[in-house]
Each structure stands twice: as C-alpha cells, then as structure tokens.
Design a protein around this motif. Structure first.
Motif, PDB file in Angstrom:
ATOM      1  N   ALA A   5       0.785  -1.370   0.065  1.00 18.58           N
ATOM      2  CA  ALA A   5      -0.102   0.075  -0.099  1.00 18.58           C
ATOM      3  C   ALA A   5       0.842   1.192  -0.002  1.00 18.58           C
ATOM      4  O   ALA A   5       1.904   1.359   0.734  1.00 18.58           O
ATOM      5  CB  ALA A   5      -0.954  -0.055   1.166  1.00 18.58           C
ATOM      6  N   SER A   6       0.230   2.276  -0.761  1.00 13.76           N
ATOM      7  CA  SER A   6       1.239   3.445  -0.727  1.00 13.76           C
ATOM      8  C   SER A   6       0.026   4.879  -0.684  1.00 13.76           C
ATOM      9  O   SER A   6      -0.971   4.491  -1.314  1.00 13.76           O
ATOM     10  CB  SER A   6       2.097   3.478  -1.806  1.00 13.76           C
ATOM     11  OG  SER A   6       1.567   3.271  -3.303  1.00 13.76           O
ATOM     12  N   GLY A   7       0.611   5.930  -0.696  1.00 22.15           N
ATOM     13  CA  GLY A   7      -0.213   7.182  -1.277  1.00 22.15           C
ATOM     14  C   GLY A   7      -0.899   7.928   0.075  1.00 22.15           C
ATOM     15  O   GLY A   7      -1.308   8.885  -0.202  1.00 22.15           O
ATOM     16  N   GLY A   8      -0.505   7.471   1.136  1.00 24.29           N
ATOM     17  CA  GLY A   8      -0.709   8.009   2.494  1.00 24.29           C
ATOM     18  C   GLY A   8       0.018   9.410   2.566  1.00 24.29           C
ATOM     19  O   GLY A   8       0.837   9.552   1.926  1.00 24.29           O
ATOM     20  N   GLY A   9      -0.613  10.255   3.350  1.00 29.03           N
ATOM     21  CA  GLY A   9       0.100  11.577   3.749  1.00 29.03           C
ATOM     22  C   GLY A   9      -0.557  12.265   4.700  1.00 29.03           C
ATOM     23  O   GLY A   9      -1.503  11.977   5.175  1.00 29.03           O
TER      24      GLY A   9
END
Length: 122
Positions: A5-9
C-alpha cells in the motif's frame, strides 16, 4: 502474497488523496479487494470493497459520496480515491485480499498490506 500500500500522507481537511495497493503472488483478477482503516485505540474498520471484475463496489456509510474504490486488473492494483477528507478520516489504511466471508469483516480476509498512514488536519 504481497500487498504493497502507498499514497498516504498529511492533508488538510477538504483535500484529496489516492491510495494504491499493488498485489503480487495471488490471482488478482479473481480476488475481491478491500480497504480498511484503523485509528489508534480502535478496531480495524471496513471502508470500501470491490468485486473481482470491478463491477460491484461497497462502501461504509462515512465513505459514500467521498471515496471511490477502483481496480486495474492489468496492473494488479486497487485504488482508493478519497475526496473531501475530514479529520475523522485520520487512520492507517490497509488493503486486504482473498475474501473468505462477509466483506465488511476484517477476519474474512487472508492477506493484508502493511498499511499507509493518512492524517487529516482541521
């Protein structure tokens, strides 16, 4: 099986983020996929799910109208577009695969990604 998972911030309220979850080691095109989230001290909660073909989607009430789950079976990737983010959306977001029961139960999934943190400031 790996789910990345990726894209958090960090985002201000009202902003948008798109999460991605890249899968490997499973027959992605046959797998129901879902996103859950977990805030500190709380249980992991269902956010959205999508059928293997992408033809059917499911959302928790708080996500309806703001979040959109989609998938690209050619890329073995599932997405969660999150719009109009609110501080209460702050949580670690997890993708899940290989459904074996009710789609909204975290115990129904065999595989989990590592989580990506979403923090929404007011």
């Amino acid at each position: 099986v790996q789910l990345q998972a990726s894209g958090g911030g960090l985002m201000q309220a009202g902003g948008s983020l798109r999460l991605s979850c890249a899968a490997s080691g499973l027959t992605f095109s046959s797998s129901f996929m879902a996103w859950f989230r977990q805030a500190p001290g709380e249980v992991r909660q269902f956010v959205a799910g999508i059928s293997s073909t992408g033809g059917t989607t499911y959302y928790t009430d708080s996500a309806k109208g703001r979040f959109t789950i989609s998938r690209d079976n050619a890329k073995n990737t599932v997405y969660l577009q999150m719009n109009n983010l609110k501080p209460e959306d702050t949580a670690a977001y997890y993708c899940a695969a290989d459904l074996r029961g009710g789609y909204s139960y975290s115990t129904s999934y065999n595989y989990w990604g590592q989580g990506t943190q979403v923090t929404v400031s007011s």
